[in-house]
Write a protein that holds these residues in place. Sequence first.
Motif, PDB file in Angstrom:
ATOM      1  N   LEU A 133      -4.119  -2.371  -7.616  1.00  0.00           N
ATOM      2  CA  LEU A 133      -4.972  -3.492  -7.190  1.00  0.00           C
ATOM      3  C   LEU A 133      -6.275  -2.981  -6.594  1.00  0.00           C
ATOM      4  N   GLY A 134      -6.171  -1.899  -5.854  1.00  0.00           N
ATOM      5  CA  GLY A 134      -7.361  -1.319  -5.232  1.00  0.00           C
ATOM      6  C   GLY A 134      -7.117   0.155  -5.001  1.00  0.00           C
ATOM      7  N   SER A 135      -7.993   0.992  -5.529  1.00  0.00           N
ATOM      8  CA  SER A 135      -7.786   2.427  -5.405  1.00  0.00           C
ATOM      9  C   SER A 135      -8.251   2.923  -4.039  1.00  0.00           C
ATOM     10  N   CYS A 136      -7.897   4.165  -3.752  1.00  0.00           N
ATOM     11  CA  CYS A 136      -8.270   4.745  -2.459  1.00  0.00           C
ATOM     12  C   CYS A 136      -8.471   6.239  -2.676  1.00  0.00           C
ATOM     13  N   TRP A 156       0.841  -1.183   0.000  1.00  0.00           N
ATOM     14  CA  TRP A 156       0.000   0.000   0.000  1.00  0.00           C
ATOM     15  C   TRP A 156       0.887   1.248   0.000  1.00  0.00           C
ATOM     16  N   LEU A 179     -11.639  10.972   0.645  1.00  0.00           N
ATOM     17  CA  LEU A 179     -12.496  10.268   1.605  1.00  0.00           C
ATOM     18  C   LEU A 179     -11.719   9.425   2.615  1.00  0.00           C
ATOM     19  N   TYR A 180     -10.485   9.081   2.298  1.00  0.00           N
ATOM     20  CA  TYR A 180      -9.745   8.108   3.116  1.00  0.00           C
ATOM     21  C   TYR A 180      -9.628   8.591   4.570  1.00  0.00           C
ATOM     22  N   GLY A 193      -2.829   5.164   0.482  1.00  0.00           N
ATOM     23  CA  GLY A 193      -3.794   4.122   0.847  1.00  0.00           C
ATOM     24  C   GLY A 193      -4.130   3.146  -0.256  1.00  0.00           C
ATOM     25  N   SER A 194      -3.743   3.461  -1.501  1.00  0.00           N
ATOM     26  CA  SER A 194      -4.106   2.537  -2.579  1.00  0.00           C
ATOM     27  C   SER A 194      -3.184   1.308  -2.574  1.00  0.00           C
ATOM     28  N   ALA A 195      -3.747   0.180  -3.005  1.00  0.00           N
ATOM     29  CA  ALA A 195      -2.983  -1.064  -3.069  1.00  0.00           C
ATOM     30  C   ALA A 195      -2.435  -1.223  -4.473  1.00  0.00           C
ATOM     31  N   VAL A 196      -1.141  -1.528  -4.567  1.00  0.00           N
ATOM     32  CA  VAL A 196      -0.505  -1.566  -5.881  1.00  0.00           C
ATOM     33  C   VAL A 196       0.432  -2.751  -6.017  1.00  0.00           C
TER      34      VAL A 196
END
Lengths: 507, 507
Positions: free
Chosen positions: B125-128, B44, B132-133, B85-88
């Motif tokens: 893999l998953g945005s953030c 992340w 809002l985080y 915070g995004s997963a990469v």
Amino acid sequence: MILRRCISSLSGSKTGAFQLPPTIRQLLASPTTPDAPAITVSGWIKSIRRQKNVAFAVLTDGSSSQGLQAVFVGNGEGVKALTNGSAVRLTGRLVPSPGAGQDKEFLVDLGKGKAQANAGEVHVLGSCDPELYPIQKQALSTEYLRDHSHLRARTDAIAAMIRLRDSLQKNISTFFDDQGFVYTHTPILTGNDAEGAGESFRIAEMSSTHPSVGHPPHAATPAPAHEKEFFSRPAHLTVSHQLHLEALATSLSRVYTLSPCFRAERSLTGRHLAEFWMLEAEWALTTGGVNATCDFVEACLRSVVRGAPATDVDALWKGKDADGEERRRALDDAVSLQREPWVRMTYTEAVRALEDHVHQNPAAFEYAPAWGRTLQSEHEKWLAEKLVGGPVFITDYPAALKPFYMRHNDDGKTVACFDLIVPHVGELVGGSVREERAEVLEEQMRADFGPDLGSGAYQWYLDLRKYGGAPHMGFGMGFERLVGWVGGIDNVRESIPFPRWAGRMLL
Amino acid sequence: MILRRCISSLSGSKTGAFQLPPTIRQLLASPTTPDAPAITVSGWIKSIRRQKNVAFAVLTDGSSSQGLQAVFVGNGEGVKALTNGSAVRLTGRLVPSPGAGQDKEFLVDLGKGKAQANAGEVHVLGSCDPELYPIQKQALSTEYLRDHSHLRARTDAIAAMIRLRDSLQKNISTFFDDQGFVYTHTPILTGNDAEGAGESFRIAEMSSTHPSVGHPPHAATPAPAHEKEFFSRPAHLTVSHQLHLEALATSLSRVYTLSPCFRAERSLTGRHLAEFWMLEAEWALTTGGVNATCDFVEACLRSVVRGAPATDVDALWKGKDADGEERRRALDDAVSLQREPWVRMTYTEAVRALEDHVHQNPAAFEYAPAWGRTLQSEHEKWLAEKLVGGPVFITDYPAALKPFYMRHNDDGKTVACFDLIVPHVGELVGGSVREERAEVLEEQMRADFGPDLGSGAYQWYLDLRKYGGAPHMGFGMGFERLVGWVGGIDNVRESIPFPRWAGRMLL
């Protein structure tokens, strides 16, 4: 100054080299010589056999399935007090044993005067009336021992089971450590009500007379005492640690726990307890789908089981019939390094095999197998014991049979999950790829919990995907079932020190 | 034949060599060369800083307090999506870092075409959503993070705390293993009501509409469904595992557990949780009285704390003021191999010292110290922080202040027990020699529970002495307090992943 004056004892340990006296297991592993010096050893008498001028006793301290043979020469007064179950401290010498059955024995020479070199000594720490002692030498029934659960750890089998639990847990810890996992403590008390995994226990409301405890030393701010719910909301005992582990896996990526779980199911079987321990693991950021999850579980189990200590495993399988011996061979075979990978088949393939079997043997099962129906125990048993003859992963069950959090396959019908079925144990492990796509998960949750997602109770679980969700997978393994598999224990009530089930909670 | 036909996948692992991809901690510990081959790493984004043709990000997978510095050269499209915070998943090369602050960096060369050697890749893999985080980069208050407990493990401090728990637990396991102990699982649900250790949680009666669950596959014998109590008697959550451990210690002689305990106390302090983990140990057949018990505890703590990983401990103490730095030095000093054994003083000596202090400073304490009264937190604080300046064992308290199971000293007034008081933590450990003399124990139990011994509820505990009772001793240590001491964490709510206290239970 005041310090010097008021402190009586500055002894304390040289901590670098701190060591308790050796256990019997440690003694049995140490070298012996005929002229070994006198030492002291303590334990409980497991059995004693008296002859005219010599007596033989087996001494145990629970550290090993193997006891220490003590030989009393000269037969002094002290030997009379040595009865089954009594706690004793002996002074003598660990010497090579001339007898068969053991390498070493503990020679207690009572013929010598106390002042003489190598004089033996017997000191009874706690007596045990042989007439009253509930743990007699003859075989005791399982039920009788369950009724005496505070004493049953004194039997060979229960003691070996408890040591086996310790070994398996250590092997688990080693395996997960090597794979970069962090051991975590997830909560027992939760607001979640079972997640569909069965009935949960609920914490009682506080009685109105419940005192507001506020010890003066804590300078406490008491919480509102009028609340009936201690936590201001209903609290349950967790049925699974998975969801909380998933929250931690979105930070630490690889986490596991071996923690107590609870199910308030009234069904009384040899496979279910109301309180049991579960190994649960979740890991993120890796790929490979359900096959990768199976790879992990298989590697874990092979490593953990292969490392189980032979002495305790032997003690547990001792005295089994030919069928038991065959089961043990199958266990060793299943985890051996030489063996082929465990068989994997999809649920669809399993159902087809079951249907074929029914076609040839119409009376094979009580319940007819069919796609979309739960696999019954009788089906699983046949698949593992007859079709495959070993552990078998069954994968990709229909989505409708599985919980909301499992990842949907592209076929629109199944989810990326598995159950591991083991001969004579049944389902040992269940796991899946978790649904990491926020929109797919949300849709499933609306279907399960209603449009408000269970009054928002699971919004936090959606958040985990919303903010940097990553592919992840996990599984749960009933620890007592693992113990039963390795130890050949047929009922989980004998796989845990103090079993609890519906209608039954001693101590 | 059928087997061949129905099984689709015989892949499976070569389990001997099974290994998940390396974590960032493992990568950071591996060697680098300027011409390292391209690999893939996932995690992340903790922070990102963009310049014209290069961007720098810190990537974490939670395996270490140290993140991996990723350098993006060529600044392709992919870099835009990289938000906190995004997963990469990144493809690049681990190379020696020319920059200050880290040895290695992960070079992602986006200037090359995909087909070129060493071409970098960025895969989200998953945005953030950075707007809002909830876990923003600026400092977040403790209360805010408690309100977001499902996400707070993503902060450096909470992640380091969870890893520290893992390390301490492993060190504990190693220490006890070396001393010949067996790790055991004692029950959470018990019929015992608190043993005088505080208020306990009670399991609710089953509702009358509670279904009798009987899955067809289990061939279940349902338990009587009319019973309101699931176990046919009231069940409580255990407040301590001691009594059950003692039962096991009469067989296995050396046992311990690290298990959850529960207290339904409404006092809200930084030292108490409703659900907490406790290290408890009992060992039999050894001698030496309370001093030997202190020796063991001191050796255990020194070994366990000394082995705590510096990176996580550093991360937890980071940013403390001068007072904090002094506390950390005192911690290191207390467990160093060079330091003198920890001070031991009797309760009687402690009270005398407190009285002397009051004599010189009449306003020193809110509560007047006097022999026979409980030592208050303010007294313990003064003893450890001012008088001794380090951990201090206080031994031999008046019998009237302590539970029935502690061994009575020959003076007829005190018991062979200790509390270990640690600066800024307070009571970290409490333990004692247990009363092994059946008649002395029975007398004490009659005084506490009445002539019928609480309707016989504790007869089993007396049995342990009646049948081969042996001298034994034990202790309990609050695990969250240990974590707090080592990590300089002032409130136990930040020493456990998901804290529970009166009025508060999230998730």
